[in-house]
Enzyme design. Sequence first.
Site, PDB file in Angstrom:
ATOM      1  N   GLY A  23      41.702  42.030  10.825  1.00  0.00           N
ATOM      2  CA  GLY A  23      40.709  41.631   9.964  1.00  0.00           C
ATOM      3  C   GLY A  23      40.466  40.118   9.793  1.00  0.00           C
ATOM      4  N   ASN A  25      37.665  38.499  10.624  1.00  0.00           N
ATOM      5  CA  ASN A  25      36.363  38.075  10.306  1.00  0.00           C
ATOM      6  C   ASN A  25      35.888  37.669   8.922  1.00  0.00           C
ATOM      7  OD1 ASN A  25      36.650  41.092  10.209  1.00  0.00           O
ATOM      8  ND2 ASN A  25      34.641  40.842   9.514  1.00  0.00           N
ATOM      9  N   GLY A  27      37.235  36.680   4.509  1.00  0.00           N
ATOM     10  CA  GLY A  27      38.252  36.478   3.572  1.00  0.00           C
ATOM     11  C   GLY A  27      39.258  35.736   3.791  1.00  0.00           C
ATOM     12  N   GLY A  29      41.599  36.708   6.263  1.00  0.00           N
ATOM     13  CA  GLY A  29      41.856  36.628   7.645  1.00  0.00           C
ATOM     14  C   GLY A  29      40.959  35.679   8.066  1.00  0.00           C
ATOM     15  N   SER A 152      50.598  42.806  -1.941  1.00  0.00           N
ATOM     16  CA  SER A 152      49.492  42.486  -2.998  1.00  0.00           C
ATOM     17  C   SER A 152      50.297  42.499  -4.320  1.00  0.00           C
ATOM     18  CB  SER A 152      48.348  43.410  -3.343  1.00  0.00           C
ATOM     19  OG  SER A 152      47.940  43.405  -4.499  1.00  0.00           O
ATOM     20  N   TYR A 179      45.585  52.525  -3.499  1.00  0.00           N
ATOM     21  CA  TYR A 179      45.867  51.026  -2.972  1.00  0.00           C
ATOM     22  C   TYR A 179      47.269  50.332  -3.467  1.00  0.00           C
ATOM     23  CZ  TYR A 179      44.785  46.138  -2.512  1.00  0.00           C
ATOM     24  OH  TYR A 179      44.841  44.636  -2.062  1.00  0.00           O
TER      25      TYR A 179
HETATM   26  N1  LIG Z   1      41.466  39.068  -2.049  1.00  0.00           N
HETATM   27  C1  LIG Z   1      42.406  39.255  -2.959  1.00  0.00           C
HETATM   28  O1  LIG Z   1      42.530  39.017  -4.050  1.00  0.00           O
HETATM   29  C2  LIG Z   1      43.804  40.129  -2.389  1.00  0.00           C
HETATM   30  C3  LIG Z   1      44.791  40.412  -3.359  1.00  0.00           C
HETATM   31  C4  LIG Z   1      45.817  41.229  -2.933  1.00  0.00           C
HETATM   32  C5  LIG Z   1      45.839  41.588  -1.431  1.00  0.00           C
HETATM   33  N2  LIG Z   1      44.888  41.069  -0.809  1.00  0.00           N
HETATM   34  C6  LIG Z   1      44.977  41.536   0.666  1.00  0.00           C
HETATM   35  O2  LIG Z   1      44.616  40.782   1.602  1.00  0.00           O
HETATM   36  C7  LIG Z   1      44.073  41.253   2.892  1.00  0.00           C
HETATM   37  C8  LIG Z   1      42.880  40.415   3.079  1.00  0.00           C
HETATM   38  O3  LIG Z   1      41.760  40.905   2.149  1.00  0.00           O
HETATM   39  P1  LIG Z   1      40.623  39.938   1.783  1.00  0.00           P
HETATM   40  O4  LIG Z   1      40.603  39.959   0.331  1.00  0.00           O
HETATM   41  O5  LIG Z   1      40.450  38.965   2.680  1.00  0.00           O
HETATM   42  O6  LIG Z   1      39.348  41.156   2.070  1.00  0.00           O
HETATM   43  P2  LIG Z   1      38.063  41.328   2.929  1.00  0.00           P
HETATM   44  O7  LIG Z   1      37.262  39.907   2.686  1.00  0.00           O
HETATM   45  O8  LIG Z   1      37.471  42.471   2.637  1.00  0.00           O
HETATM   46  O9  LIG Z   1      38.637  41.466   4.378  1.00  0.00           O
HETATM   47  C9  LIG Z   1      39.297  42.608   4.613  1.00  0.00           C
HETATM   48  C10 LIG Z   1      39.215  42.388   6.195  1.00  0.00           C
HETATM   49  O10 LIG Z   1      39.918  43.704   6.718  1.00  0.00           O
HETATM   50  C11 LIG Z   1      38.987  44.443   7.471  1.00  0.00           C
HETATM   51  N3  LIG Z   1      39.106  45.898   7.613  1.00  0.00           N
HETATM   52  C12 LIG Z   1      39.017  46.744   6.729  1.00  0.00           C
HETATM   53  N4  LIG Z   1      39.154  48.128   7.340  1.00  0.00           N
HETATM   54  C13 LIG Z   1      39.430  47.904   8.528  1.00  0.00           C
HETATM   55  C14 LIG Z   1      39.968  48.692   9.506  1.00  0.00           C
HETATM   56  N5  LIG Z   1      39.829  49.972   9.321  1.00  0.00           N
HETATM   57  N6  LIG Z   1      40.285  48.344  10.716  1.00  0.00           N
HETATM   58  C15 LIG Z   1      40.392  46.898  10.772  1.00  0.00           C
HETATM   59  N7  LIG Z   1      39.898  45.876  10.029  1.00  0.00           N
HETATM   60  C16 LIG Z   1      39.527  46.525   8.857  1.00  0.00           C
HETATM   61  C17 LIG Z   1      37.500  44.283   7.141  1.00  0.00           C
HETATM   62  O11 LIG Z   1      36.682  44.209   8.123  1.00  0.00           O
HETATM   63  P3  LIG Z   1      35.042  44.230   7.793  1.00  0.00           P
HETATM   64  O12 LIG Z   1      34.609  42.953   7.537  1.00  0.00           O
HETATM   65  O13 LIG Z   1      34.502  44.860   9.080  1.00  0.00           O
HETATM   66  O14 LIG Z   1      34.826  45.097   6.582  1.00  0.00           O
HETATM   67  C18 LIG Z   1      37.876  42.536   6.883  1.00  0.00           C
HETATM   68  O15 LIG Z   1      37.854  41.753   8.127  1.00  0.00           O
HETATM   69  C19 LIG Z   1      43.971  42.827   2.687  1.00  0.00           C
HETATM   70  O16 LIG Z   1      45.201  43.377   2.973  1.00  0.00           O
HETATM   71  C20 LIG Z   1      44.242  42.808   1.044  1.00  0.00           C
HETATM   72  O17 LIG Z   1      44.448  44.051   0.444  1.00  0.00           O
HETATM   73  C21 LIG Z   1      43.788  40.577  -0.867  1.00  0.00           C
END
Ligand SMILES: NC(=O)c1ccc[n+]([C@@H]2O[C@H](COP(=O)([O-])OP(=O)(O)OC[C@H]3O[C@@H](n4cnc5c(N)ncnc54)[C@H](OP(=O)(O)O)[C@@H]3O)[C@@H](O)[C@H]2O)c1
Length: 322
Positions: A23, A25, A27, A29, A152, A179
Amino acid sequence: MIKKNWTIEDIPDLQGKIIIVTGGNSGLGLASVKALAAKRAEVIMACRSVQRGNEARKLLLKDQPKAKIKVMELDLSNFWSIRMFAGDFKKDYNQLDILLNNAGVMMTPYTQTKDGVELQQSTNYFGHYALTGLLLDMLAATPGSRVVNVSSLAHKTGTMNFKNLLYEKGRGYTPYKAYSRSKLESLLFTFELQRFFEKNKLDCKALVAHPGVSYTNLFSHAAPKWIRAILLPAVKSFMQPAEMGALPGLRAAVDESAKGADFFGPDGAMQMKGYPVRVTASQHACNKDVARQLWDCSERITGVMFEYTPVLKMEVTSKMVV
Ligand SMILES: NC(=O)c1ccc[n+]([C@@H]2O[C@H](COP(=O)([O-])OP(=O)(O)OC[C@H]3O[C@@H](n4cnc5c(N)ncnc54)[C@H](OP(=O)(O)O)[C@@H]3O)[C@@H](O)[C@H]2O)c1
């Protein structure tokens, strides 16, 4: 003594290191890829959409034209795609220093993947379990390698129910329950993986991180767009930018003082934002029996076994008669 905050300035030079960020691309990641590539690592953005991956890569290269960033296709909700990714990676590389298991989805409506697994758990946990298992030989062959899982704060409210692990046919499913279960699974997996590394005397560490709360695309399923637009100004003060949310995962990935099974999260109020420090997992996440049971289920569900046969060393001593 003044406490020194851990920041991207603390990332050491990573030249020669090979790092996968799932992931990568979007947030957290994307912020992680940027920080790691800036320290000269070769970073593989493992993305479900190669197009979105290439767009993100292009933007990163504008700022860092010399960065070594590669996009590879990986859909974590599809076990066949994970096998293809692992096979392709092994054709191109012979080491893996850091596997940052970051990708995730949150609060999606009940969906079963092609493999028959509930979508959130498939993407957030089982896919990463399978990926790690399929790359185990690479991790084992790379001295000091690390696996970092992104969990999380929601893990604290997660519960396990092995009689209905995957919410078969949507039974008992709520988007939040699934989740939080997936994020509890990430922690249980990390601790069991560390025990596996220790048992097999592998020079690898398993660590885990949570980002607090960062405003990213993750929230796109949490509420309709118009509600999010109204709430955003109010909730933003409790959130941190993706660059800050990425720090706990980055620290777990590169801090030389970090140990296997360390858990990093933000140091602010209720761990919602701040700089990365060691934090404590819920008691439930530390239950060894539950972790073992989950591992067994994961082998059955994904078909991936963590098979590692240590190479036997023949010690030739002077007493040996030839
Ligand atoms: N943001 C927060 O406050 C928060 C809090 C707790 C935990 N987290 C964790 O942090 C991690 C990153 O999340 P984020 O906040 O950066 O969200 P995000 O911006 O939505 O990024 C999520 C990434 O995961 C990719 N993804 C989703 N489904 C996938 C699949 N089937 N195969 C491969 N890649 C996939 C998405 O790809 P696409 O761009 O193609 O959708 C995107 O690149 C996650 O595990 C999330 O649960 C985040």
